[in-house]
Design a protein around this motif. Structure first.
Motif, mmCIF file in Angstrom:
data_model
loop_
_atom_site.group_PDB
_atom_site.id
_atom_site.type_symbol
_atom_site.label_atom_id
_atom_site.label_comp_id
_atom_site.label_asym_id
_atom_site.label_seq_id
_atom_site.Cartn_x
_atom_site.Cartn_y
_atom_site.Cartn_z
ATOM 1 N N ASN A 263 0.823 -1.213 0.000
ATOM 2 C CA ASN A 263 0.000 0.000 0.000
ATOM 3 C C ASN A 263 0.853 1.257 0.000
ATOM 4 O O ASN A 263 0.538 2.241 -0.679
ATOM 5 N N ASP A 264 1.950 1.218 0.751
ATOM 6 C CA ASP A 264 2.864 2.374 0.780
ATOM 7 C C ASP A 264 3.527 2.579 -0.577
ATOM 8 O O ASP A 264 3.766 3.715 -0.992
ATOM 9 N N HIS A 267 0.669 4.056 -2.922
ATOM 10 C CA HIS A 267 0.115 5.368 -2.583
ATOM 11 C C HIS A 267 1.152 6.433 -2.252
ATOM 12 O O HIS A 267 0.854 7.623 -2.329
ATOM 13 N N SER A 268 2.372 6.008 -1.897
ATOM 14 C CA SER A 268 3.371 7.031 -1.549
ATOM 15 C C SER A 268 4.756 6.754 -2.117
ATOM 16 O O SER A 268 5.730 7.398 -1.735
ATOM 17 N N ALA A 270 6.862 4.162 -1.798
ATOM 18 C CA ALA A 270 7.864 3.569 -0.903
ATOM 19 C C ALA A 270 8.786 2.624 -1.672
ATOM 20 O O ALA A 270 8.423 2.079 -2.719
#
Length: 330
Positions: A263-264, A267-268, A270
């Motif tokens: 998820n990281d 969405h960001s 990572a």
């Protein structure tokens, strides 16, 4: 009635990129592993450049034998066979392209199963095909029709971090994978096996990581499971591949962390470390192998089942096992 025989003279050679210990394994039907000196290889000019230097992709294909000649060797996977079809009794429209496609699918299945043995790289880049078909005219031996394929298909390029080295234990495990009915492979081909194989063709940890999570979601998450996917996936995977509480808790925790990382990533942005990818790849490999074992049993009893029915069946069994474990603790 005179027989009218259509003959296909089929020759295929695939230089293996990887450790020569792969020759311990049972080859695909009709194929043989061969050790050949590079200088004597029929297709040497196809894997070397204008300066007769080995193409970069084949650096991991060369090995030395334990003798005094100090020559460069290749391990190849070769096929040399003649196929015959009696047109007087069979209504067949088989072509050279059909034969080529059949053999390519056989090879792709073989390499897909190879990657289920354990971590490690093994691949091809070129596959060399030579196929000639002839069909005589009726009532005489004059040639009515002749076709020829002489091609060099390039694919399966891969980044090599560590070649797969085959042990005697791996041979036993691979024999088991080969023994499954083809329906088991076909059912998992599009939902898991193809993507798992392509995981070894792309050197990008982020892309591979997301792909592996998707495989696990397809295997263990139903359409109705829209909420708490992370918790459901962690619980189902851990109870599917482990049997004691300590190991289940460890896998549950790791899958939860890996899903959070996914998820990281999405969405960001990572970063996925190599150790994260290797851990997820190992869990995915174990799940696919266990799934294949379950499928081999289920499809014997219910041969008409579709994948979504099989998944529902397996997920229900896992959920029942989880419930039994939790009740036993109370």
């Amino acid at each position: 009635m005179n027989k009218i025989i259509r003959k296909f003279d089929v020759k295929i050679s695939v230089p293996i990129i990887g450790d020569p210990s792969i020759s311990k394994l049972e080859p695909p039907t009709g194929f043989k592993y061969k050790e050949v000196k590079l200088d004597e290889y029929e297709y040497k000019n196809k894997i070397t450049d204008a300066n007769k230097e080995l193409l970069y992709e084949y650096n991991m294909a060369i090995f030395k034998k334990d003798n005094e000649d100090n020559e460069d060797y290749l391990m190849t996977l070769d096929l040399d066979e003649i196929l015959e079809y009696d047109l007087s009794t069979q209504n067949t429209s088989t072509t050279n392209d059909d034969i080529k496609l059949e053999k390519e699918q056989m090879l792709f299945k073989y390499f897909s199963l190879l990657h289920l043995i354990k971590e490690g790289d093994v691949a091809w880049h070129y596959k060399f095909f030579w196929i000639v078909s002839t069909t005589p005219a009726r009532n005489n031996c004059k040639l009515r029709h002749s076709d020829k394929i002489d091609s060099s298909s390039a694919d399966m390029t891969t980044y090599f971090s560590e070649p797969m080295k085959i042990t005697d234990e791996d041979v036993i495990e691979f024999d088991e994978l080969l023994s499954y009915d083809d329906r088991v492979y076909q059912m998992l081909k599009n939902v898991a096996l193809d993507d798992f194989t392509f995981n070894y063709c792309i050197y990008d940890s982020t892309t591979n990581f997301k792909s592996l999570i998707t495989i696990l979601e397809v295997l263990f998450i139903k359409k109705s499971d829209r909420e708490r996917k992370k918790d459901l996936l962690a619980k189902r995977v851990s109870n599917f591949i482990e049997s004691n509480d300590k190991d289940i808790e460890e896998v549950n925790r790791n899958i939860s962390d890996l899903y959070k990382l996914r998820n990281d990533v999405v969405h960001s942005g990572a970063e996925v470390l190599r150790e994260n990818l290797n851990m997820l790849r190992d869990y995915t490999r174990r799940c696919i192998k266990e799934y294949m074992e379950c499928l081999s049993v289920i499809l014997k009893e219910h041969p008409q089942m579709k994948f979504y029915d099989v998944r529902a069946y397996i997920v229900k069994q896992i959920c029942d096992e989880i419930e039994n474990r939790e009740n036993s603790k109370n």
